[in-house]
Motif scaffolding. Structure first.
Motif, PDB file in Angstrom:
ATOM      1  N   GLU A 279       0.752  -1.649  -0.038  1.00  0.00           N
ATOM      2  CA  GLU A 279       0.123   0.254   0.160  1.00  0.00           C
ATOM      3  C   GLU A 279       0.421   1.391   0.165  1.00  0.00           C
ATOM      4  OE1 GLU A 279      -3.493   2.550   0.385  1.00  0.00           O
ATOM      5  OE2 GLU A 279      -2.906   0.416   0.029  1.00  0.00           O
ATOM      6  N   GLU A 280       1.750   1.662   0.959  1.00  0.00           N
ATOM      7  CA  GLU A 280       2.898   2.653   0.867  1.00  0.00           C
ATOM      8  C   GLU A 280       3.805   2.454  -0.641  1.00  0.00           C
ATOM      9  OE1 GLU A 280       5.346   1.665   4.417  1.00  0.00           O
ATOM     10  OE2 GLU A 280       3.876   1.154   5.526  1.00  0.00           O
ATOM     11  N   MET A 281       4.139   1.687  -0.517  1.00  0.00           N
ATOM     12  CA  MET A 281       4.542   1.712  -2.173  1.00  0.00           C
ATOM     13  C   MET A 281       3.776   2.410  -3.116  1.00  0.00           C
ATOM     14  SD  MET A 281       6.354  -2.143  -4.047  1.00  0.00           S
ATOM     15  CE  MET A 281       7.305  -2.193  -3.113  1.00  0.00           C
ATOM     16  N   LEU A 282       2.103   1.780  -3.441  1.00  0.00           N
ATOM     17  CA  LEU A 282       1.174   2.411  -4.904  1.00  0.00           C
ATOM     18  C   LEU A 282       1.219   3.794  -4.053  1.00  0.00           C
ATOM     19  CD1 LEU A 282      -0.923  -0.638  -5.386  1.00  0.00           C
ATOM     20  CD2 LEU A 282       0.715   0.235  -6.818  1.00  0.00           C
ATOM     21  N   LYS A 283       0.718   3.762  -2.762  1.00  0.00           N
ATOM     22  CA  LYS A 283       0.721   5.472  -2.883  1.00  0.00           C
ATOM     23  C   LYS A 283       2.055   6.682  -3.843  1.00  0.00           C
ATOM     24  CE  LYS A 283       0.328   8.752   0.872  1.00  0.00           C
ATOM     25  NZ  LYS A 283      -0.301   8.825   2.696  1.00  0.00           N
ATOM     26  N   ARG A 284       3.679   5.688  -3.239  1.00  0.00           N
ATOM     27  CA  ARG A 284       4.180   6.649  -3.725  1.00  0.00           C
ATOM     28  C   ARG A 284       4.184   6.557  -5.183  1.00  0.00           C
ATOM     29  NH1 ARG A 284       7.396   4.073   0.588  1.00  0.00           N
ATOM     30  NH2 ARG A 284       7.925   2.395  -0.891  1.00  0.00           N
ATOM     31  N   PHE A 285       3.738   5.001  -5.738  1.00  0.00           N
ATOM     32  CA  PHE A 285       4.022   5.070  -7.220  1.00  0.00           C
ATOM     33  C   PHE A 285       3.064   6.622  -8.002  1.00  0.00           C
ATOM     34  CE2 PHE A 285       2.009   3.225 -10.791  1.00  0.00           C
ATOM     35  CZ  PHE A 285       3.368   2.971 -11.458  1.00  0.00           C
ATOM     36  N   SER A 286       1.959   6.120  -7.086  1.00  0.00           N
ATOM     37  CA  SER A 286       1.053   7.346  -7.711  1.00  0.00           C
ATOM     38  C   SER A 286       1.107   8.486  -7.930  1.00  0.00           C
ATOM     39  CB  SER A 286      -0.635   7.219  -6.831  1.00  0.00           C
ATOM     40  OG  SER A 286      -0.122   8.093  -5.159  1.00  0.00           O
TER      41      SER A 286
END
Length: 368
Positions: A279-286
Motif C-alpha cells: 500500500e505504501e509502495m503504491l502510494k509513492r508510485f501514484s
C-alpha cells in the motif's frame, strides 16, 4: 481513435486466435501422451504454454505498450508462491511480459500457473488450454477448494516439477465498491484503511504456502506489485477498443523460504504486513509514476526470441483460420475436441483434475 480501435481489435484477435491454434495444433495432439506418460505430458504442456507466452509479450511490444520491471530476478527453476495485487480485471494481460523479462536470461523456462475462479475454465479456447496447463480453479467453497488444491499440490510435488503458483490474495480487482468493503472489514478487525490495495484474504495463501513448506518444496515467495502510471484499463473491452496504457510497471520482491513463517497465524500477519508495505509502495508510485526511478529499471532484453514467436504464432493462427475455412477433416477435428472439452467442463471438475487422477492410477500400474 480509429487507429487505436484497429490495433486493439487486431491484438485481441491474434491473442485469442493463437490460443485456439495452439490448442488445436499442439495441445490436442499431445493428449495420447497423457495416457502413456503423465510426467512427459506435463513437461510438454508446460513448455508449450511458456513458449506461447512470448507471443502476447511480442504483441504488446508491437502496439507500443512498454512493460518495465524492477526489483529481484525470478528464478524459473524455483518452486515458489507468487502473490500480486489485483489492480484491474486485465492485470494478467501484462503479466506474461513481466515474467519474460524477470526470468531473463532464461527463455520459456518458467512453469507459472494461476489460481483462478472456476467459471474461467469454461471459456472456449483459453479456459481449455489453461486446464491442460494445470491451472488451479477455485469455487469459493473452501472444503471443495481445499480438496482441489491438495490434490494439485501433491501432484506437482510427486512430479518434482519446480512450479510457480500465482495467487491474487485480494480475490478481486480494485474498484470503489471493493475498497469500501475492504475498509469496512479493516475497521471491524482493527486494520488500517487502504486506498491503493484491498486487504488480502489469507486462507488460500496460507494453505498453499504451508502445504509446500511441509513437503519441503517451497524455495521462495515472490511479491509482485503492478502499477499503471498513465491509463488504467478496467476490462477486456478496453483491450478490444485499443485503450491501452503506454507503460505498465512491475516490482518484484523475492522472500527466501527461510524468512517465511510456518505458523498459520504468523503467516496471516506476515501477509497483511506485506500488503501494508505494498500500500505504501503504491502510494509513492501514484506520485512518482515509478517504483524505482528510470536508472534502476531493468534494461529491455534482446527481442530475437520475441520476433521468432511473433512470426511462428501468427503463421500458426493464419493457418488455423485457413484450414477451418477449407478443410473438412480439420473442421471435424476442431468440433470433436470442442465437444470433448465442453463435456469435460459440464460433467467434471476439469481436465487437470482428471489428469491428476490418471497419474496416480498410471503410477500404481507402471511403477510397481
Amino acid at each position: 481513435m480509429m487507429r487505436g480501435f484497429l490495433c486493439g481489435t487486431l491484438y485481441c484477435a491474434l491473442w485469442y486466435g493463437s490460443i485456439v491454434a495452439g490448442f488445436l495444433f499442439i495441445a490436442c495432439p499431445l493428449l495420447p501422451l497423457l495416457l502413456l506418460s503423465p510426467p512427459r505430458f506435463r513437461k510438454c504442456g508446460d513448455l508449450l504454454f511458456s513458449c506461447w507466452e512470448l507471443y502476447p509479450t511480442a504483441l504488446l511490444e508491437m502496439i507500443g505498450v512498454r512493460v518495465i520491471i524492477s526489483g529481484d530476478h525470478i528464478s524459473p527453476n524455483e518452486s515458489a508462491i507468487m502473490v500480486m495485487n489485483h489492480r484491474t480485471r486485465v492485470d494478467w494481460n501484462f503479466l506474461w511480459a513481466a515474467m519474460y523479462q524477470a526470468c531473463m536470461p532464461s527463455i520459456a523456462a518458467h512453469k507459472l500457473k494461476f489460481i483462478l475462479k472456476d467459471p474461467i475454465r469454461h471459456i472456449p479456447g483459453p479456459g481449455w488450454i489453461m486446464q491442460m496447463n494445470g491451472f488451479l480453479y477455485i469455487t469459493r467453497r473452501w472444503e471443495e477448494d481445499k480438496g482441489r488444491l491438495s490434490r494439485t499440490l501433491d501432484y506437482l510435488v510427486a512430479l518434482k516439477r519446480r512450479t510457480q503458483l500465482l495467487i491474487f490474495p485480494e480475490g478481486t480487482d480494485l474498484t470503489a465498491s471493493n475498497i469500501r468493503k475492504s475498509n469496512s472489514y479493516a475497521e471491524k478487525n482493527g486494520l488500517p484503511r487502504h486506498e491503493y490495495t484491498l486487504h488480502p484474504k489469507t486462507t488460500g495463501f496460507c494453505y498453499l504456502t504451508r502445504h509446500f513448506q511441509h513437503a519441503g518444496y517451497l524455495d521462495a515467495v515472490y511479491d509482485l506489485t503492478i502499477g499503471y502510471p498513465d491509463y488504467i484499463p478496467q476490462s477486456e473491452i478496453d483491450l478490444i477498443t485499443g485503450k491501452m496504457p503506454k507503460e505498465v510497471h512491475f516490482n518484484v520482491h523475492r522472500i527466501a523460504s527461510a524468512d517465511v513463517p510456518e505458523d498459520e497465524n504468523e503467516l496471516k500477519c506476515w501477509l497483511e504486513k506485506r500488503w501494508q508495505y505494498k500500500e505504501e509502495m503504491l502510494k509513492r508510485f501514484s506520485e512518482t509514476k515509478s517504483f524505482c526511478g528510470k536508472d534502476n529499471a531493468w534494461p529491455m532484453p534482446d527481442g530475437i526470441s520475441l520476433k521468432i514467436a511473433l512470426v511462428f504464432w501468427t503463421i500458426l493462427t493464419g493457418t488455423m483460420v485457413l484450414m477451418l475455412l477449407t478443410s473438412p477433416l480439420f473442421q471435424i477435428w476442431t468440433l470433436a475436441h470442442a465437444i470433448l472439452f465442453i463435456m469435460l467442463s459440464i460433467f467434471s471438475t476439469g481436465f487437470n483434475q482428471l489428469e491428476i487422477g490418471w497419474y496416480w492410477r498410471w503410477k500404481s500400474i507402471f511403477t510397481r
